[in-house]
Design a protein around this motif. Structure first.
Motif, PDB file in Angstrom:
ATOM      1  N   ALA A  76      37.678  35.450  49.607  1.00 23.55           N
ATOM      2  CA  ALA A  76      39.059  35.419  49.417  1.00 23.55           C
ATOM      3  C   ALA A  76      39.535  36.884  48.752  1.00 23.55           C
ATOM      4  N   PHE A  77      40.897  37.197  48.717  1.00 21.69           N
ATOM      5  CA  PHE A  77      41.463  38.433  48.271  1.00 21.69           C
ATOM      6  C   PHE A  77      42.532  37.707  47.238  1.00 21.69           C
ATOM      7  N   ASP A  78      41.945  37.627  46.030  1.00 25.49           N
ATOM      8  CA  ASP A  78      42.788  36.949  44.765  1.00 25.49           C
ATOM      9  C   ASP A  78      42.576  37.539  43.439  1.00 25.49           C
ATOM     10  N   ASN A  79      43.868  38.186  43.377  1.00 22.28           N
ATOM     11  CA  ASN A  79      44.183  39.076  42.268  1.00 22.28           C
ATOM     12  C   ASN A  79      43.923  38.312  40.755  1.00 22.28           C
ATOM     13  N   VAL A  80      44.311  37.133  40.773  1.00 19.57           N
ATOM     14  CA  VAL A  80      44.245  36.329  39.367  1.00 19.57           C
ATOM     15  C   VAL A  80      42.730  35.930  39.439  1.00 19.57           C
ATOM     16  N   LEU A  81      42.205  35.528  40.193  1.00 22.90           N
ATOM     17  CA  LEU A  81      40.658  35.198  40.117  1.00 22.90           C
ATOM     18  C   LEU A  81      39.846  36.461  39.717  1.00 22.90           C
ATOM     19  N   ALA A  82      40.247  37.864  40.301  1.00 21.26           N
ATOM     20  CA  ALA A  82      39.411  38.971  39.952  1.00 21.26           C
ATOM     21  C   ALA A  82      39.882  39.272  38.323  1.00 21.26           C
ATOM     22  N   ARG A  83      41.034  39.070  38.206  1.00 22.72           N
ATOM     23  CA  ARG A  83      41.035  39.406  36.710  1.00 22.72           C
ATOM     24  C   ARG A  83      40.379  38.365  35.848  1.00 22.72           C
ATOM     25  N   ASN A  84      40.364  37.339  36.253  1.00 16.83           N
ATOM     26  CA  ASN A  84      39.353  36.209  35.398  1.00 16.83           C
ATOM     27  C   ASN A  84      37.870  36.542  35.412  1.00 16.83           C
ATOM     28  N   LEU A  85      37.586  37.202  36.566  1.00 19.39           N
ATOM     29  CA  LEU A  85      36.235  37.558  36.669  1.00 19.39           C
ATOM     30  C   LEU A  85      35.835  38.820  35.692  1.00 19.39           C
ATOM     31  N   TYR A  86      36.878  39.600  35.533  1.00 20.57           N
ATOM     32  CA  TYR A  86      36.689  40.896  34.585  1.00 20.57           C
ATOM     33  C   TYR A  86      36.407  40.336  33.163  1.00 20.57           C
ATOM     34  N   ALA A  87      37.222  39.372  33.007  1.00 18.31           N
ATOM     35  CA  ALA A  87      37.516  38.697  31.516  1.00 18.31           C
ATOM     36  C   ALA A  87      36.230  38.005  31.352  1.00 18.31           C
ATOM     37  N   ALA A  88      35.735  37.144  32.375  1.00 16.62           N
ATOM     38  CA  ALA A  88      34.617  36.037  31.813  1.00 16.62           C
ATOM     39  C   ALA A  88      33.263  36.839  31.978  1.00 16.62           C
ATOM     40  N   SER A  89      33.065  38.006  32.781  1.00 14.33           N
ATOM     41  CA  SER A  89      31.889  38.370  32.944  1.00 14.33           C
ATOM     42  C   SER A  89      31.183  39.363  31.916  1.00 14.33           C
ATOM     43  N   ASP A  90      29.946  39.242  31.823  1.00 17.68           N
ATOM     44  CA  ASP A  90      29.158  39.970  30.786  1.00 17.68           C
ATOM     45  C   ASP A  90      28.854  41.407  31.428  1.00 17.68           C
ATOM     46  N   TYR A  91      28.345  41.208  32.949  1.00 12.31           N
ATOM     47  CA  TYR A  91      27.875  42.500  33.363  1.00 12.31           C
ATOM     48  C   TYR A  91      28.906  42.361  34.868  1.00 12.31           C
ATOM     49  N   PHE A  92      29.124  43.809  35.321  1.00 13.83           N
ATOM     50  CA  PHE A  92      30.055  43.963  36.408  1.00 13.83           C
ATOM     51  C   PHE A  92      29.302  44.979  37.386  1.00 13.83           C
ATOM     52  N   LEU A  93      29.032  44.397  38.612  1.00 18.17           N
ATOM     53  CA  LEU A  93      28.294  45.178  39.479  1.00 18.17           C
ATOM     54  C   LEU A  93      29.019  46.010  40.619  1.00 18.17           C
ATOM     55  N   VAL A  94      28.733  47.306  40.635  1.00 15.86           N
ATOM     56  CA  VAL A  94      29.483  48.278  41.526  1.00 15.86           C
ATOM     57  C   VAL A  94      28.418  48.945  42.134  1.00 15.86           C
ATOM     58  N   PRO A  95      27.492  48.562  43.176  1.00 12.74           N
ATOM     59  CA  PRO A  95      26.283  49.122  43.823  1.00 12.74           C
ATOM     60  C   PRO A  95      26.449  50.021  44.794  1.00 12.74           C
ATOM     61  N   SER A  96      27.718  50.668  45.049  1.00 12.18           N
ATOM     62  CA  SER A  96      28.192  51.086  45.996  1.00 12.18           C
ATOM     63  C   SER A  96      27.208  52.332  46.928  1.00 12.18           C
ATOM     64  N   ARG A  97      27.183  52.432  48.154  1.00 11.17           N
ATOM     65  CA  ARG A  97      26.543  53.473  48.869  1.00 11.17           C
ATOM     66  C   ARG A  97      27.346  54.732  48.673  1.00 11.17           C
TER      67      ARG A  97
END
Ligand code: GLC
Length: 470
Positions: A355-376
């Protein structure tokens, strides 16, 4: 000499909060406010996409005019709106702009947009000193000036947010949108000369070219990252500059963010994040265990490294060091399926919300301990900066702006090779730290939370760039 009150017209496909698909919208929407602090006036012009509610943004009708495409004319209604202190011009056209930002034929849509911008200029009561086009969608605006003498036209700036999307168009189609293919330089055409690369033509036409991080500005001069435009970019090297994006720190602020289950700041980040984690786990029906939570929020495209998540490796790593992983995003079907299959096959560890969900995205930033950006590849990347501001420690690949913002051992984890083993050895290091050296983990979190990710450092660089044009 400081020149104040330069007028700049940003031309773009999307700008937050009116329309947002990716990071482009965040940058176009937040940079004008930052430029104000430098004495610059930047306004935005974009399509009044069907998804943009003119009523919600209290847009006023300014004018109606036709765009002459040679053999046909199209009517456009021009609106203006002021949102968060930023002045927007919105171009409404039933035929091309009634869908969502990238819906339908984007070549037609944005070639038309470029001509519509050019035709709208007399009606704006804003005579820009600089036309600043963002990405290939708006690069066509620069091409409307191809044969104008430099002293009789505004200065032209092009920002590359993503070199992957270039816009190849057949010369006859280009012509049918009122452009003259004859005057496009050979460097922006295929060998036979009957196809035109809109982004390349924009790169050739711009007075200055920018991209969104210093490291990406270097990378795109190489074969590995140049997306076949490296020769042209090398030829324009002296006019190319990399300026790191900032984030809108007033919108992305865990102390005030209304989307969060619970607000928190640096002083109560541990307890604050725990409350958010509990809430998110209950939303995703994940057990509330004392294990770290990893998050990945991205457009699911081949840029973003989704294919590095091996099911077997996730399984064995989670046996050694228990963790949970939540993936949020939409994109190409192949990557959506990949994310979904990880969740189906590893239900006690992975959740995938397609899904594309800004509210959920913000809650993921807040709740997570680690954030993954393994971009090519990653021209800048905003999510790692937002994550740090919300106290989620980034794990990134050493590419583009990720390399400029995340320093291994100081505010996150960085791995070098685009390879499954490379990602997983950094995940293992991160898990080890979380379990065995919690003090060290907290130090990384604190470093990210106390850094300044605003536009403050970059806004003066845009001022220098604009001043260098006159
Ligand atoms: C594009 C790039 C991303 C960048 C953003 C804003 O989405 O992929 O790296 O941060 O544009 O410039």
């Amino acid at each position: 000499m400081l020149k104040i009150n330069k007028k700049i017209l940003f031309c773009a496909a999307e700008a937050a909060p009116l329309a947002k698909v990716g990071g482009l919208a965040d940058v176009v929407g937040s940079l004008p406010t930052a430029l104000k602090s430098q004495g610059l006036t930047a306004r935005i012009i974009m399509p009044a996409h069907g998804s943009v509610s003119l009523r919600v943004w209290r847009a006023q009708r300014l004018a109606a005019f036709s765009v002459n495409l040679g053999n046909k004319k199209e009517k456009v209604v021009l609106f203006q709106a002021k949102v968060g202190g930023v002045h927007y011009y919105l171009l409404q056209n039933k035929h091309y702009f009634s869908g969502a930002v990238y819906e339908g034929n984007t070549l037609d849509k944005y070639l038309f947009f470029s001509q519509a911008v050019a035709a709208s200029l007399p009606f704006l009561s804003f005579a820009p000193d600089i036309i600043h086009a963002h990405d290939f969608h708006a690069a066509g605006v620069l091409l409307t000036y191809l044969q104008k003498p430099v002293n009789l036209r505004p200065k032209l700036v092009l920002t590359i947010h993503n070199l992957q999307h270039q816009g190849w168009v057949a010369a006859f189609k280009f012509k049918s949108f009122g452009f003259n293919p004859e005057i496009v330089p050979a460097a922006a055409k295929n060998a036979a000369g009957d196809w035109i690369n809109i982004l390349a033509a924009g790169i050739a036409a711009a007075d200055k070219i920018t991209t969104v991080s210093p490291n990406y500005a270097k990378e795109i001069l190489t074969k590995k990252y140049g997306q076949e435009l490296e020769k042209l970019l090398i030829a324009r090297k002296n006019d190319l500059v990399g300026i790191l994006n900032g984030i809108d720190v007033s919108s992305y602020n865990p102390i005030t963010d209304k989307a969060l289950a619970s607000n928190y700041g640096r002083v109560n980040s541990v307890s604050g994040k725990e409350i958010n984690k509990k809430a998110l786990r209950s939303y995703f029906a994940l057990p509330d265990l004392p294990v770290p939570l990893f998050a990945l929020v991205a457009r699911l495209s081949d840029q973003k490294g989704i294919d590095l998540f091996s099911l077997d490796k996730l399984k064995s790593l989670s046996k050694k060091y228990p963790f949970q992983l939540i993936i949020l995003g939409t994109g190409e079907e192949k990557f959506e399926n990949l994310a979904a299959s990880l969740a189906i096959n590893l239900p006690e560890v992975v959740r995938a919300e397609i899904a594309f969900d800004n509210v959920l995205a913000r809650n993921l930033y807040a709740a997570s301990d680690y954030f993954l950006v393994p971009s090519r590849f990653e021209p800048c990347g905003l999510t790692q900066m937002i994550a740090m501001r919300y106290g989620s420690v980034p794990i990134v690949r050493a590419t583009g702006g990720l390399k400029d913002t995340v320093i291994d051992g100081r505010n996150g984890f960085v791995f070098k090779d685009y390879a499954v083993s490379s990602l997983f050895s950094s995940l293992q290091r991160a898990l080890h730290l979380y379990y065995q050296e919690p003090q060290e983990y907290r130090a990384l979190r604190r470093a990210g939370m106390s850094a300044d990710w605003s536009w403050q450092a970059s806004a003066p660089k845009y001022l220098d760039l604009y001043n260098s044009l006159s």
